[in-house]
Design an enzyme around this catalytic site. Structure first.
Site, PDB file in Angstrom:
ATOM      1  N   SER A  65     -41.810  -5.844   3.548  1.00 11.11           N
ATOM      2  CA  SER A  65     -42.751  -6.490   2.931  1.00 11.11           C
ATOM      3  C   SER A  65     -43.490  -5.801   1.692  1.00 11.11           C
ATOM      4  CB  SER A  65     -44.066  -6.777   3.646  1.00 11.11           C
ATOM      5  OG  SER A  65     -44.638  -5.341   4.871  1.00 11.11           O
ATOM      6  N   LYS A  77     -53.915  -7.350   6.431  1.00  7.55           N
ATOM      7  CA  LYS A  77     -53.145  -7.091   5.128  1.00  7.55           C
ATOM      8  C   LYS A  77     -54.494  -7.178   4.111  1.00  7.55           C
ATOM      9  CE  LYS A  77     -48.505  -6.408   5.046  1.00  7.55           C
ATOM     10  NZ  LYS A  77     -47.102  -7.008   4.947  1.00  7.55           N
TER      11      LYS A  77
END
Length: 811
Positions: free
Chosen positions: A663, A706
């Site tokens: 990611s 996040k």
């Protein structure tokens, strides 16, 4: 500072899912019946139902899914429903094997008959314990026994009288001594002394000696006939006893035989019992000593419990029919070897361990025989020898009883060898997906024995109408089962939002009933503390926030180290080759996001891209794969006319643990391009997303955590209105942010921007156009891609010149 580009940012309404307006037509969940059926589990329900109904013996079921999804409750509910229409299972008993006592006999009986047989056998023994002594004390028996005794005595005395008369006639005296009989001459009724015998004439003495020898021989013959006559006497007594015992036993056992007239196995057993009772009728004549005084008469004493009558008892292994109609559904919570196949118990007597057929105990397979057995896969696999025993029983179709010591040949003592019980059962094994796939790969017997997989869905697609209504019904049912207050409509909508967040998808609702029930019960507690009559949206919100707060110690410590400057994270300004990448940490069942500084350095080289995480063995295989994809993108995008003459290093600063996942590959690529182009990156933004070899940004996991992780860092320092997060556009369907982030976005103090390609991120973070290669084969002048390509061309020139002048090569 980087010139801010026009952001293609998301609106506040796009940061949280839109709930369906239909299907929630109620004020409180008390108005709902709370029974939506097995919502979203049609596939698993069909598989379990097929396994329950299919007639093939090896169509056992493995139920796989995540814990908390209701696997156990659903499986048992379906099995109980199907079992009601199935015939009641047979009873099983163990009885004594009179010919081979260490091999007890297993007998199948119609449902409800086992206890009846046991009771009738106990009554039989009790009756005989009273009847047989009475028969042997009767006048008829005593008369016949006296007749036999008198006949024996008369015959013996008659023969002995003839011998004595013959001796008297022959002049021989027979005298009894402590050691037997002695013989001597007799004259005038007096026994001759030795002197008198020696004084007789030779002819008279010889005749007397011959007479004595003849009488001795006849006496010897008479005495030798005594054992044979006694044997005949005993035979006559035994025959009398047998006849009398037969009459008593036949009368007493007839009721048991008539009660089980149609059962051949019982008939054979009762015939063996009859023979043994007759042959051992003396067992009923053994004195018991003084009876203890009690409130009941002696006639009601339980004679069948006496040790000598234990051989006639019936050990009931399985007794069905008493709990209602239908096949048995058994769930074994502790599936040890003994709890599955049964065990043989022992008792200590005089320092030794002894056992018998009455000490055989059934296992779960015995109780479930003819029905269904539910087991937890993890527990079965963790118990020594249990999995092996279960498979063997399913393969052979019978239940042998043995101990772990016998199985491992650790003991060699003589024990019981009970008849194996024929097995007909459907096993439903419940586990996680990992268990199913590992067993499929590693155990060759598994797929042969468990042909059906019931795979539970983890979530349910959110749709208009039906699914929302069904989910509300489910929430109402969870609240009732938990004993919680009713929820109002706003609370149900808040539960739907939490469910979507648990599923990690704005279009899918979680089917983890355990987590939902936990949240409901905590919200009920909050409502109770507030004195509310029902659960409202605020109580759900508080429960969710408090759950995160309880688990947030590590998260708060991380934020504190960033605020203190111990961990370096910039949220303002611009730096070349430096970017804020977003990561997710998982602790238990709680996950949270945090930013990490990622830096890149470049110089001329031979095309080597150094991943410091991989070189230090802190990077996982997926992270390494992302780095190789990044390298492929660089070579394809910029090294079209010359070799990639680059040496670069990438690292997560102040990262002291493992790094896994791809990611951060988009962040790594942009940091690398910034270093090559010597263009600073805006530190007000953090970025997440994986990149492919064509520069497309791909979806990642944990997007909500996040975003919230970087937001909390920025909020702790003070929001400037410039800060934000770049996320993959493919993750828009996963957004379900907390209200604090939504409010900040609505106020223009924070930004969430989607990316479809790496160029989108470049333009936001650098303020420059990324640039597209034109017909001339060059990127536009002043674009970031042109700067990168020119720098790489310069590296290639340096490498070439270095090779010509120095005769060496660049590293």
């Amino acid at each position: 500072m980087v010139e801010k580009q026009k952001l293609n940012e998301l609106e506040p309404a796009q940061l949280r899912p839109v709930l369906p307006s239909e299907g929630l037509n109620f004020a409180l969940t008390d108005e709902l019946d709370g029974d939506p059926g097995w919502l979203g589990q049609d596939r698993a329900v069909d598989a379990i139902r097929m396994g329950a109904l299919a007639g093939h013996e090896d169509f056992n079921v493995f139920v796989l899914g995540q814990p908390g999804s209701g696997r156990h409750a659903l499986a048992q509910s379906i099995l109980a429903e199907v079992a009601q229409d199935r015939p009641v299972a047979c009873d099983w008993v163990y009885v004594n094997n009179f010919e081979v006592p260490h091999k007890p006999v297993a007998i199948r009986l119609p449902a409800g008959s086992a206890c009846r047989l046991r009771k009738m056998m106990e009554t039989l023994v009790d009756d005989l314990a009273s009847q047989i002594p009475a028969l042997f004390e009767s006048e008829d028996y005593q008369t016949r026994r006296r007749t036999i005794e008198e006949d024996f005595s008369a015959a013996h005395e008659s023969e002995m009288a003839e011998v004595f008369e013959d001796a008297r006639t022959a002049g021989v005296a027979i005298m009894r001594t402590p050691v037997g009989f002695s013989f001597a001459g007799l004259r005038d009724g007096k026994v001759l002394t030795q002197e008198q015998f020696d004084a007789l004439g030779e002819e008279e003495r010889a005749a007397l000696e011959a007479a004595i020898e003849r009488i001795q021989q006849r006496m010897s013959e008479a005495l030798q006939a005594v054992p044979k006559r006694e044997k005949e006497h005993r035979r006559q007594v035994e025959q009398l006893n047998y006849q009398l015992a037969s009459r008593g036993v036949d009368e007493a056992i007839r009721e048991v035989q008539e009660g089980f007239a149609g059962e051949a196995a019982v008939a054979r057993y009762l015939e063996a019992v009859r023979r043994d009772l007759i042959e051992n009728a003396e067992l009923f004549l053994i004195g018991e000593g003084e009876e203890e005084a009690g409130p009941f008469p002696v006639a009601t004493s339980k004679r069948f419990e006496l040790p000598q009558f234990q051989r006639y008892r019936v050990n009931v292994m399985v007794a069905n029919g008493s709990s209602g109609a239908g096949a048995p559904v058994v769930k074994e919570e502790l599936p040890t070897l003994a709890n599955l196949i049964g065990r043989i118990e022992y008792a200590a007597e005089m320092g030794a361990l002894v056992t018998n057929f009455t000490m055989i105990r059934p296992g779960a397979l015995h109780r479930a025989n003819g029905g269904y057995l539910v087991l937890d896969a993890r527990q079965v696999l963790s118990e020594p020898l249990a999995w092996d025993a279960l498979k063997r029983c399913l393969r052979t179709g019978e239940i042998p009883i043995y101990s772990p010591g016998e199985r491992l040949s650790l003991v060699s003592t003589v024990s019981l060898e009970p008849d194996p019980v024929p097995l007909s059962v459907r096993v439903v094994l419940i586990g996680e997906r990992m268990h199913y796939y590992l067993l499929s790969a590693l155990d060759p017997d598994f797929l042969q024995l468990f042909k059906l997989e019931a795979d539970f869905d983890d979530d349910l697609r959110l749709q208009e109408g039906a699914s929302a209504d069904g989910y509300a019904q489910m929430i109402a049912g969870l609240a009732r089962r938990a004993g919680a207050r009713a929820l109002d409509r706003a609370a149900v909508e808040r539960m739907l939002l939490e469910s979507l967040r648990m599923a990690g998808d704005a279009e899918r609702l979680t089917l983890n009933f355990s987590r939902l029930s936990d949240l409901l019960r905590e919200a009920d507690f909050r409502a109770g503390r507030a004195g509310a009559a029902h659960i409202g949206a605020a109580h759900i919100e508080t429960a969710a926030a408090e759950k995160e707060r309880r688990a947030g110690r590590v998260r708060e410590l991380g934020l504190e180290t960033i605020r203190q400057g111990t961990v370096l994270i910039d949220t303002e300004g611009a730096r070349i080759g430096q970017i804020n990448a977003l990561t997710v940490l998982q602790i238990g069942d709680y996950s949270f996001g945090r930013p990490s500084r990622l830096t890149a350095r470049t110089r001329p080289g031979s095309g080597k891209l150094v991943d410091i995480e991989r070189e230090t063995e802190l990077g996982g295989p997926v992270h390494s794969k992302g780095m190789l994809i990044l390298q492929g993108y660089l070579a394809a995008a910029y090294a079209t006319s010359a070799p990639l003459s680059l040496w670069a290093s990438l690292v997560f600063e102040q990262s002291y643990g493992g790094v896994e996942g791809d990611s951060a590959s988009a962040a790594e690529l942009i940091a690398l391009l910034s270093s090559l182009a010597e263009v600073p990156l805006d530190q007000s933004f953090a970025i997440t997303g994986s990149v492919n070899q064509f520069g497309d940004i791909q979806a990642i996991g944990g997007v909500n955590q996040k975003i919230e992780g970087f937001f909390d860092v920025c909020a702790g320092r003070g929001l400037t209105g410039r800060q934000g997060v770049l996320i993959p556009a493919a993750n828009l369907r996963h957004l379900n942010l907390r209200q604090r982030v939504v409010d900040a976005v609505a106020a223009g103090r924070f930004h969430v921007c989607p990316m479809r390609t790496v160029s989108d991120g470049i333009e936001v973070l650098t303020g420059l156009e990324a640039g597209v290669r034109g017909s001339s084969g060059l990127f536009p002048e002043g674009s970031l891609n042109r700067l990168v390509e020119d720098r790489l061309q310069g590296f290639a020139d340096i490498r070439r010149s270095f090779g010509k002048e120095g005769g060496g090569h660049a590293a």
